[in-house]
Design a protein around this motif. Structure first.
Motif, PDB file in Angstrom:
ATOM      1  N   MET B 123       0.816  -1.209   0.000  1.00  0.00           N
ATOM      2  CA  MET B 123       0.000   0.000   0.000  1.00  0.00           C
ATOM      3  C   MET B 123       0.855   1.266   0.000  1.00  0.00           C
ATOM      4  O   MET B 123       0.537   2.235  -0.675  1.00  0.00           O
ATOM      5  CB  MET B 123      -0.918   0.014   1.226  1.00  0.00           C
ATOM      6  N   ALA B 127       0.732   3.974  -2.843  1.00  0.00           N
ATOM      7  CA  ALA B 127       0.316   5.346  -2.529  1.00  0.00           C
ATOM      8  C   ALA B 127       1.369   6.352  -2.993  1.00  0.00           C
ATOM      9  O   ALA B 127       1.049   7.373  -3.611  1.00  0.00           O
ATOM     10  CB  ALA B 127       0.070   5.486  -1.028  1.00  0.00           C
ATOM     11  N   VAL B 131       1.414   9.416  -5.886  1.00  0.00           N
ATOM     12  CA  VAL B 131       1.867  10.797  -5.715  1.00  0.00           C
ATOM     13  C   VAL B 131       2.748  11.192  -6.908  1.00  0.00           C
ATOM     14  O   VAL B 131       2.587  12.266  -7.493  1.00  0.00           O
ATOM     15  CB  VAL B 131       2.637  10.970  -4.385  1.00  0.00           C
ATOM     16  N   PHE B 134       0.479  11.639 -10.047  1.00  0.00           N
ATOM     17  CA  PHE B 134      -0.279  12.884 -10.111  1.00  0.00           C
ATOM     18  C   PHE B 134       0.641  14.096 -10.227  1.00  0.00           C
ATOM     19  O   PHE B 134       0.273  15.112 -10.820  1.00  0.00           O
ATOM     20  CB  PHE B 134      -1.217  13.004  -8.909  1.00  0.00           C
ATOM     21  N   GLN B 138       0.485  16.814 -13.481  1.00  0.00           N
ATOM     22  CA  GLN B 138       0.316  18.259 -13.321  1.00  0.00           C
ATOM     23  C   GLN B 138       1.554  19.095 -13.618  1.00  0.00           C
ATOM     24  O   GLN B 138       1.434  20.280 -13.931  1.00  0.00           O
ATOM     25  CB  GLN B 138      -0.130  18.551 -11.873  1.00  0.00           C
TER      26      GLN B 138
ATOM     27  N   ALA C 249      -6.125   3.335   0.599  1.00  0.00           N
ATOM     28  CA  ALA C 249      -5.395   4.272   1.456  1.00  0.00           C
ATOM     29  C   ALA C 249      -6.240   4.628   2.676  1.00  0.00           C
ATOM     30  O   ALA C 249      -5.739   4.671   3.795  1.00  0.00           O
ATOM     31  CB  ALA C 249      -5.022   5.525   0.673  1.00  0.00           C
ATOM     32  N   PRO C 281      -4.825  23.625  -4.623  1.00  0.00           N
ATOM     33  CA  PRO C 281      -5.537  22.751  -5.571  1.00  0.00           C
ATOM     34  C   PRO C 281      -4.698  21.627  -6.181  1.00  0.00           C
ATOM     35  O   PRO C 281      -5.183  20.492  -6.278  1.00  0.00           O
ATOM     36  CB  PRO C 281      -6.027  23.726  -6.643  1.00  0.00           C
ATOM     37  N   PRO C 282      -3.433  21.864  -6.580  1.00  0.00           N
ATOM     38  CA  PRO C 282      -2.690  20.755  -7.211  1.00  0.00           C
ATOM     39  C   PRO C 282      -2.491  19.576  -6.262  1.00  0.00           C
ATOM     40  O   PRO C 282      -2.265  18.452  -6.706  1.00  0.00           O
ATOM     41  CB  PRO C 282      -1.335  21.375  -7.564  1.00  0.00           C
ATOM     42  N   THR C 285      -5.217  15.792  -5.430  1.00  0.00           N
ATOM     43  CA  THR C 285      -5.236  14.403  -5.897  1.00  0.00           C
ATOM     44  C   THR C 285      -4.300  13.520  -5.082  1.00  0.00           C
ATOM     45  O   THR C 285      -4.403  12.302  -5.119  1.00  0.00           O
ATOM     46  CB  THR C 285      -4.807  14.314  -7.370  1.00  0.00           C
ATOM     47  N   THR C 286      -3.347  14.133  -4.402  1.00  0.00           N
ATOM     48  CA  THR C 286      -2.341  13.322  -3.715  1.00  0.00           C
ATOM     49  C   THR C 286      -2.403  13.410  -2.202  1.00  0.00           C
ATOM     50  O   THR C 286      -1.749  12.639  -1.512  1.00  0.00           O
ATOM     51  CB  THR C 286      -0.922  13.737  -4.150  1.00  0.00           C
ATOM     52  N   PHE C 289      -2.792  10.241  -0.201  1.00  0.00           N
ATOM     53  CA  PHE C 289      -1.652   9.319  -0.203  1.00  0.00           C
ATOM     54  C   PHE C 289      -0.528   9.824   0.692  1.00  0.00           C
ATOM     55  O   PHE C 289       0.119   9.049   1.391  1.00  0.00           O
ATOM     56  CB  PHE C 289      -1.151   9.101  -1.628  1.00  0.00           C
ATOM     57  N   VAL C 290      -0.318  11.144   0.653  1.00  0.00           N
ATOM     58  CA  VAL C 290       0.702  11.721   1.525  1.00  0.00           C
ATOM     59  C   VAL C 290       0.301  11.519   2.981  1.00  0.00           C
ATOM     60  O   VAL C 290       1.105  11.108   3.825  1.00  0.00           O
ATOM     61  CB  VAL C 290       0.880  13.226   1.215  1.00  0.00           C
ATOM     62  N   MET C 292      -1.549   9.205   4.150  1.00  0.00           N
ATOM     63  CA  MET C 292      -1.395   7.804   4.492  1.00  0.00           C
ATOM     64  C   MET C 292       0.052   7.473   4.853  1.00  0.00           C
ATOM     65  O   MET C 292       0.319   6.786   5.843  1.00  0.00           O
ATOM     66  CB  MET C 292      -1.838   6.947   3.329  1.00  0.00           C
TER      67      MET C 292
END
Lengths: 236, 322, 307
Positions: B123, B127, B131, B134, B138, C249, C281-282, C285-286, C289-290, C292
């Motif tokens: 996991m 995860a 990161v 994404f 971007q 997550a 905003p960017p 999406t993460t 996970f961060v 977690m």
């Protein structure tokens, strides 16, 4: 004592944990209403015998007849449904269940089990502890609970694995009382014990187990006379 | 694992000899591969096979189920494509830079992930790879959905043109063999023995006095670096780095290649990569069927053939010659 | 309207509340899905990566039930709407789950965790791939049920009735499941079987069948979430793919297998995600996970994990 019909007959029972053989041909009989102990030192095969009878230990051959029905080959849940109650070594109290949930967990398998009120009369300590998590009880109380929960189900044969292990003498005595009451109520009991002095206070007969088979049988009357022999066999 | 002494001819008994035999065999197979499949597919098999070997180092020999290796493969692909395109680095420097970036990322992610084992390890790697994914979706330099098109492949060392597929193929084969040799050497060295000791029983390895965390981190970083080497090579070969390289399905594909070939076998990952790449190529036109078939392969190999193609074959071979 | 200060910067309150509300809606789905994953992991020790596909299946079944006349022209089948689907689709998905457990999952109980993970990944890919082949990847529309057409004016934003319903229903579903497991006899069997399945079976309970039903329950929960998602998100074969990673997550953050932990962290992370959309905003999406990774470093057992 009258010769009652056999309630449980074990013949040539062998069992394995993977490659290693735990039972090498157990033979014994328990009559209806009898209290019988399996005595023996650590690793003799006493616990494996009970685990094989209830079917937790699945790798087994031979014959176990309970109330006229062969049970080797049945799954443990089916065996329990025939009317066998099992109280495991280390008690098996569930930590994530309350005392009440632990008590009510085993499903009723036959009519004629004790009511919760009767159980509370037998084990007054459990009465007000319903909401307590099961493993927050003292060791003695946990042992009482482990026995109590198989009395509700209507099981007629109780298999108790070392119910006195690690408990204070006063509690051991109380458990002895309980076993005598259960015998009076007509339960058939197989008791695994290391402590033959305790066993002698409750049982009718004793089987001495060593190396995965029965090596001696004696009635409670003989135990005093054969104490030295017994001590040698048990290594105490 | 495989390689029972009884199944191995005497001259192959020492790991060194076997390593060398594998290398020679693979070099020969590599030389013949373009006769069987067209060059681009052959190169895909090579770089993906290398990726799978790198992954196998972790999953097969250390027993850690990582689920984020797309991050290393993909980041290296992007870094290489970016440097080659924007800075104008030569291909070999681009590949080195991509590999270094993947190694650095591997050291960071590894440092975090090896604190845990089992599903938690899977996991965390997944995860953290998300990161990275994404981030690349971007980041301005990664060109979003289009990815980085590198244009012409450039000249190796500024001299040898990689424009034609033959020279590109030779370079890819050399990179593949070098990467394979490194992984294989690591596995067969005392270092590799410690890794398998950790896999089989970590507390015992600790009690023997090994600093297991250091070994795990080293293995993780090495695995990430070689994955990066594969990814950067991919960017040069296909002249493209895109989001598919970092997507988690890439992590799934490399895992599937190892599972198909045989977890913890030396050659299994390469066989698995060849099967998978050939299948993707054959099914490219059928679109969504690829995913369904990939899924069926996962299910089939988990339920029926857990030791993979190579593992099963060498098992059979060992039984016959016993 | 007023303004809100977060980390030294000022934001329009409407934007903040609006994103928090969206976060709450997303969190409703995170909670419902991670709940099912937690139930399954807690009892079966299987990391059910197919959960996203099973959620998608719920939405697809609802869509198919609605479009029965078009899918099977001439058969005379009626179109089945949202409300019956809310029951029917989870039942259908649950039955599929039961079959899945019998045919596939049960064979890997005794193997390393990794194999359960790989098996369920494969199952998910198969289902998603096959539906993709049959229906394409474009989102299929599913209309909002007519009872829920309209919006509340909250001052800072308009909240569609349907989304309000999702939040309420999700809380009810989560709480109901929690009650079922923590407060009923059936739940006691499940919890006991998690601790010591052998003993529970030796008391006369058919544990393998119970595990099958538990898997079906968890999968049905995913199906239910899928039906509820259909009017909000487009119905497509891939709709569960990214979601499942977030859900895993969430489960890890809540504490693998902890029911309450997965519910709380589901809503919490939805809100955190919403807030991140305002502040940075960017990062939206993460951020999960961060978060977690940080949780695992600081508190490896998760927010509410036991050991």
């Amino acid at each position: 004592m009258t010769e009652a019909e056999p309630h449980l007959t074990v013949r040539g029972l062998q069992a394995w944990y993977g490659e290693s053989q735990a039972l090498r041909g157990m033979d014994f009989v328990v009559r209806r209403g009898e209290v019988v102990t399996l005595l023996g030192r650590n690793g003799a095969g006493k616990t494996s015998t009970l685990r094989s009878i209830v079917g937790i230990l699945r790798q087994r051959t031979g014959s176990v007849v309970f109330e006229g029905r062969e049970t080797v080959g049945l799954k443990s849940n089916a065996i329990a449904r025939l009317g066998i109650g099992y109280c495991p070594e280390e008690r098996g109290i569930f930590a994530s269940l309350t005392v009440e949930e632990n008590l009510l967990l085993p499903p009723v398998v036959a009519p004629g089990g004790m009511t919760v009120a009767e159980i509370h009369d037998l084990f007054p300590n459990l009465r007000s502890r319903g909401r307590t998590p099961g493993t927050k009880l003292s060791g003695g109380e946990q042992q009482m609970l482990a026995i109590a929960r198989i009395l509700r189900t209507g099981a007629r044969l109780l298999l108790l694995d070392e119910p006195t292990e690690g408990l204070a003498p006063v509690i051991v005595k109380a458990i002895g009382e309980v076993l005598r009451v259960l015998k009076q109520r007509g339960f058939t009991i197989v008791l695994v014990e290391q402590n033959f002095r305790f066993a002698a206070t409750v049982a009718d007969r004793h089987y001495v187990v060593d190396g995965g088979r029965v090596v001696a049988e004696m009635t409670n009357h003989e135990i005093a006379a054969r104490q030295d022999e017994l001590k040698t066999m048990l290594g105490v | 694992m495989s390689g029972k002494p009884s199944s191995t001819p005497a001259w192959l008994a020492s790991p060194r000899a076997r390593e060398l035999a594998y290398l020679v065999g693979l070099a020969a197979a590599g030389a013949l591969l373009p006769l069987v499949v067209y060059p681009t597919l052959a190169m895909k098999i090579l770089y993906f096979g290398l990726f799978a070997c790198a992954y196998n180092l972790l999953f097969g020999y250390l027993g850690l189920l990582a689920f984020g290796h797309a991050a290393f493969f993909g980041l290296a692909s992007y870094v290489c494509a970016h440097l080659v395109t924007v800075v104008g680095l030569t291909p070999e420097l681009g590949i080195l830079a991509g590999t270094a970036a993947a190694a650095a990322l591997g050291a960071v992610i590894g440092w975090l992930a090896i604190k845990r084992t089992g599903l938690y390890f899977a996991m965390i790697t997944l995860a953290l790879a998300q990161v990275v994914y994404f981030y690349l979706v971007q980041a301005p330099w990664s060109m979003g959905e289009d990815g980085i098109q590198t244009g012409p492949r450039g000249k190796l060392f500024g001299v040898i043109s990689l424009a034609d597929n033959t020279s590109m193929y030779v370079v890819t084969l050399v990179i593949f063999l070098a990467g394979f040799a490194i992984v294989n050497r690591a596995v067969n060295s005392p270092f590799g023995e410690v890794l398998t000791a950790i896999r089989d029983n970590e507390p015992r390895a600790v009690s023997l006095g090994y600093d297991t965390r250091r070994f795990k981190l080293l293995a993780f970083t090495l695995s990430a670096a070689i994955s990066g080497l594969a990814g950067a090579t991919k960017a040069i070969v296909l002249q493209l780095a895109n989001l598919g390289d970092v997507h988690f399905s890439m992590s799934g594909e490399v895992l599937l290649a190892v599972l198909i070939g045989g977890i913890g076998t030396a050659l299994g990952p390469i066989v698995g990569a060849a099967v998978l790449m050939t299948m993707f190529d054959a099914l490219a036109k059928t679109g969504a069927w690829v995913q369904a078939i990939q899924g069926a392969l996962f299910v089939g190999f988990v339920l029926l053939l857990r030791s993979g193609v190579v593992g099963t074959l060498s098992g059979l071979f060992a039984r016959k010659t016993r | 309207m007023f303004t809100i200060e977060i980390l030294g910067k000022t934001y329009n309150s409407a934007a903040v509340f609006g994103q928090l509300l969206i976060g709450l809606i997303n969190g409703s789905f995170y909670a419902m899905l991670s709940l099912g994953v937690a139930v399954i992991f807690g009892m079966l020790r299987i990391a059910n990566f197919a959960h996203g596909a099973q959620y998608m299946l719920g939405a697809f079944v609802a869509w198919a039930l609605l479009n029965l006349p078009e899918l099977f022209p001439g058969s005379g089948l009626p179109s089945i709407g949202y409300w019956p689907s809310l029951i029917l689709a989870p039942v259908i998905v649950g039955v599929v789950g039961m079959a899945t457990e019998r045919i596939f999952i049960r064979r890997v109980y005794d193997l390393d965790h990794a194999y359960g993970f790989l098996l369920t990944i494969g199952l998910a890919m198969m289902v998603e791939g096959l539906l993709h082949v049959r229906f394409g990847s474009a989102g299929l529309p599913y209309g909002t049920p007519k009872e829920f057409q309209g919006t509340f004016n909250l001052g800072f934003m308009f909240l569609p009735y349907y989304r309000a319903w999702v939040i309420v229903a999700s809380i009810i579903i989560c709480f109901g499941t929690w009650l079922l497991i923590e407060r009923t006899r059936l739940g006691a069997y499940l919890r006991a079987a998690t601790e010591n399945p052998e003993l529970v079976q030796a008391f006369g309970i058919d544990v393998p069948r119970m595990l099958m039903l538990t898997y079906a329950l968890g999968v049905a929960l995913a199906g239910l979430a899928g039906v509820m998602a259909a009017p909000i998100y487009q119905v497509s074969p891939q709709m569960g793919q990214n979601l499942i990673i977030i859900v895993f997550a969430v489960v890890v953050i809540g504490g693998m297998g902890s029911i309450l932990g997965s519910i709380v962290s589901g809503f919490l992370l939805g809100l955190i995600e919403g807030l991140t959309k305002v502040v940075y905003p960017p990062g939206s999406t993460t951020v999960i996970f961060v978060f977690m990774a940080l949780i695992l470093l600081a508190r490896p057992q998760g927010l509410m994990g036991r050991t």
